[in-house]
Design a protein around this motif. Structure first.
Motif, PDB file in Angstrom:
ATOM      1  N   ASP A 120      17.540  45.511  17.981  1.00 56.92           N
ATOM      2  CA  ASP A 120      16.799  45.771  16.751  1.00 56.92           C
ATOM      3  C   ASP A 120      16.570  47.276  16.687  1.00 56.92           C
ATOM      4  O   ASP A 120      16.500  47.946  17.716  1.00 56.92           O
TER       5      ASP A 120
ATOM      6  N   PRO B 229      21.984  40.662  16.557  1.00 54.36           N
ATOM      7  CA  PRO B 229      21.832  42.109  16.356  1.00 54.36           C
ATOM      8  C   PRO B 229      20.632  42.491  15.489  1.00 54.36           C
ATOM      9  O   PRO B 229      20.403  43.676  15.251  1.00 54.36           O
TER      10      PRO B 229
ATOM     11  N   PHE C 292      18.386  47.180   6.490  1.00 56.74           N
ATOM     12  CA  PHE C 292      19.800  47.337   6.787  1.00 56.74           C
ATOM     13  C   PHE C 292      20.459  47.507   5.428  1.00 56.74           C
ATOM     14  O   PHE C 292      20.220  46.694   4.531  1.00 56.74           O
TER      15      PHE C 292
ATOM     16  N   LEU D  82      17.088  41.327  15.929  1.00 55.27           N
ATOM     17  CA  LEU D  82      16.249  40.487  16.792  1.00 55.27           C
ATOM     18  C   LEU D  82      14.864  40.150  16.236  1.00 55.27           C
ATOM     19  O   LEU D  82      14.344  39.053  16.458  1.00 55.27           O
TER      20      LEU D  82
ATOM     21  N   SER E 240       9.679  45.705  17.243  1.00 57.01           N
ATOM     22  CA  SER E 240      10.419  44.468  17.542  1.00 57.01           C
ATOM     23  C   SER E 240      10.719  44.370  19.032  1.00 57.01           C
ATOM     24  O   SER E 240      10.557  43.319  19.650  1.00 57.01           O
TER      25      SER E 240
ATOM     26  N   PRO F 223      19.769  39.009   9.244  1.00 57.60           N
ATOM     27  CA  PRO F 223      19.733  40.450   8.961  1.00 57.60           C
ATOM     28  C   PRO F 223      18.621  40.851   7.990  1.00 57.60           C
ATOM     29  O   PRO F 223      18.106  40.022   7.224  1.00 57.60           O
TER      30      PRO F 223
ATOM     31  N   ASP G 230      20.854  50.613  16.061  1.00 62.13           N
ATOM     32  CA  ASP G 230      21.296  50.102  14.767  1.00 62.13           C
ATOM     33  C   ASP G 230      22.322  48.984  15.053  1.00 62.13           C
ATOM     34  O   ASP G 230      23.133  49.113  15.992  1.00 62.13           O
TER      35      ASP G 230
HETATM   36  C1  LIG Z   1      14.554  39.513   8.931  1.00 62.21           C
HETATM   37  S1  LIG Z   1      14.093  40.391  10.356  1.00 62.21           S
HETATM   38  C2  LIG Z   1      14.588  39.374  11.694  1.00 62.21           C
HETATM   39  C3  LIG Z   1      13.519  38.358  12.003  1.00 62.21           C
HETATM   40  C4  LIG Z   1      13.850  37.516  13.209  1.00 62.21           C
HETATM   41  N1  LIG Z   1      14.912  36.579  12.949  1.00 62.21           N
HETATM   42  C5  LIG Z   1      12.618  36.778  13.707  1.00 62.21           C
HETATM   43  O1  LIG Z   1      12.634  35.537  13.780  1.00 62.21           O
HETATM   44  O2  LIG Z   1      11.640  37.441  13.984  1.00 62.21           O
HETATM   45  C6  LIG Z   1      15.248  41.681  10.368  1.00 62.21           C
HETATM   46  C7  LIG Z   1      15.117  42.685  11.506  1.00 62.21           C
HETATM   47  O3  LIG Z   1      16.156  43.642  11.364  1.00 62.21           O
HETATM   48  C8  LIG Z   1      15.701  44.882  11.848  1.00 62.21           C
HETATM   49  N2  LIG Z   1      16.581  45.925  11.312  1.00 62.21           N
HETATM   50  C9  LIG Z   1      16.544  46.559  10.109  1.00 62.21           C
HETATM   51  N3  LIG Z   1      17.570  47.411   9.996  1.00 62.21           N
HETATM   52  C10 LIG Z   1      18.281  47.314  11.121  1.00 62.21           C
HETATM   53  C11 LIG Z   1      19.467  47.919  11.598  1.00 62.21           C
HETATM   54  N4  LIG Z   1      20.123  48.804  10.853  1.00 62.21           N
HETATM   55  N5  LIG Z   1      19.912  47.556  12.812  1.00 62.21           N
HETATM   56  C12 LIG Z   1      19.254  46.642  13.574  1.00 62.21           C
HETATM   57  N6  LIG Z   1      18.113  46.049  13.187  1.00 62.21           N
HETATM   58  C13 LIG Z   1      17.645  46.369  11.981  1.00 62.21           C
HETATM   59  C14 LIG Z   1      14.268  44.958  11.428  1.00 62.21           C
HETATM   60  O4  LIG Z   1      13.533  45.845  12.245  1.00 62.21           O
HETATM   61  C15 LIG Z   1      13.827  43.490  11.552  1.00 62.21           C
HETATM   62  O5  LIG Z   1      13.188  43.268  12.769  1.00 62.21           O
END
Ligand SMILES: C[S@@+](CC[C@H](N)C(=O)[O-])C[C@H]1O[C@@H](n2cnc3c(N)ncnc32)[C@H](O)[C@@H]1O
Length: 335
Positions: free
Chosen positions: A290, A268, A143, A270, A295, A109, A89
């Motif tokens: 991630d 954070p 998130f 990814l 991911s 995010p 997370d």
């Molecule tokens: C909008 S996407 C990021 C896309 C990335 N910038 C790309 O170009 O592929 C958001 C990411 O946040 C991850 N995610 C969701 N909740 C999360 C958390 N609590 N901690 C870390 N990652 C999280 C999701 O799995 C997702 O891959």
């Protein structure tokens, strides 16, 4: 000499609630006005700067490429040890990094607000809302972007960043309205950048063609270049195999503004690993995380292939739009 817990909070940008919890849990004696003994001061300093070999009986994992000790083992580390990614997370991942260990944060995010809103209409941005959290291929975890959670996230970003460094945070127009003020409480907001996706997408009340990127700093730092405009014309990734994959150029531009060779870049959230590819192109080191296993496997495969062959399997060509300033920046390879 008088030592206080406030000294450590200031020196290492430790979030005060975290330290208070740690002090309570470990029954550390704190005198009037936060006074502590020299021994306790040293113990806390070692703990929060990640310089101990062991924390609560658990060994730290040393990332040699980054010369830092972390509390969890990476999911993947590149052979040259410059790229390390973790399944965790975001907040937890940041809490496990030592203070002042990161040079630039570039992140996108997962906001829950926009998806909740779209649930009410017929539009859906990423898969079926009802599939959320069920491990379906198309969906990823959200998130929870309450102001409170977001504040904790940003405070951790602030703590892990070195002084006089930059952070870039992507926003959809819905989350921007509630969460941008939280960024301003913690960082010095310098500008709001606009990613112009060139072609229109979905949307009921005007069709979406842009996303915002908040640009802020911890301390003072000029941009590397004075010739980057604040609207970035870059086409979206079509038929991406990871939902919400962003063009690497979006992250490359952030780094053109704020990175130097060997800087530690951190993302954070990814996703598909676009920020990691941008960091490698900019000759930087990379720390990413991630929550989703998809991911991590996707990014690992993408990074490994890029490091080996210098080709990006999941973004085969440039997505730069027709814009003279942008083209010049990328053509010259200069910032
Ligand atoms: C909008 S996407 C990021 C896309 C990335 N910038 C790309 O170009 O592929 C958001 C990411 O946040 C991850 N995610 C969701 N909740 C999360 C958390 N609590 N901690 C870390 N990652 C999280 C999701 O799995 C997702 O891959």
């Amino acid at each position: 000499m008088v030592y206080t817990i406030q000294d450590i909070q200031e020196k290492l940008s430790v979030v005060s609630e975290d330290m208070e919890k740690y002090v309570r849990q470990n029954k550390i004696k704190v005198g009037k006005d936060g006074a502590i003994s020299a021994k306790t001061y040293q113990t806390l300093l070692n703990f929060y700067s990640g310089e101990n070999d062991v924390v609560n009986g658990k060994p730290l994992y040393v990332l040699n490429g980054h010369k830092i000790a972390v509390k969890t083992k990476p999911f993947f580390e590149s052979k040259d040890q410059r790229v390390s990614i973790f399944q965790d997370d975001a907040i937890n991942f940041l809490k496990n990094l030592p203070a002042a260990s990161v040079d630039v944060i570039i992140t996108d995010p997962a906001y829950s607000g926009m998806n909740q809103k779209l649930k009410l209409g017929s539009g859906k941005i990423i898969g079926k809302y009802s599939d959320a959290g069920k491990g379906h291929a198309k969906w990823f975890e959200e998130f929870h972007d309450t102001e409170e959670n977001y504040k904790t996230f940003l405070q951790e970003c602030f703590r892990v960043m070195k002084n006089n460094r930059h952070i870039y945070i992507m926003f959809d127009s819905y989350s921007l309205l509630t969460l941008a003020p939280v960024v301003r409480d913690i960082f010095e907001v310098k500008n709001l950048l606009c990613w112009d996706k060139v072609n229109i997408g979905l949307g009921h009340y005007f069709r979406r063609r842009h996303e915002f990127i908040m640009f802020a700093s911890k301390g003072k730092r000029p941009l590397n270049s004075k010739s980057i405009p604040d609207v970035w014309k870059i086409k979206r990734v079509s038929q991406s195999q990871y939902p919400t994959q962003k063009p690497t150029e979006v992250f490359e531009l952030m780094l053109k503004g704020s990175a130097e060779k060997d800087f530690v870049v951190c993302d954070p959230f990814l996703g598909s690993g676009s920020s990691a590819i941008a960091a490698i192109k900019a000759k930087c080191k990379f720390l990413g995380c991630d929550i989703s296993e998809k991911s991590l496997s996707f990014s690992k495969e993408r990074v490994e292939q890029f490091l080996k062959t210098n080709t990006d399997k999941y973004q085969k060509s440039s997505l730069l739009g027709d814009d003279e300033a942008m083209t010049k920046l990328f053509m010259n390879g200069k910032s």
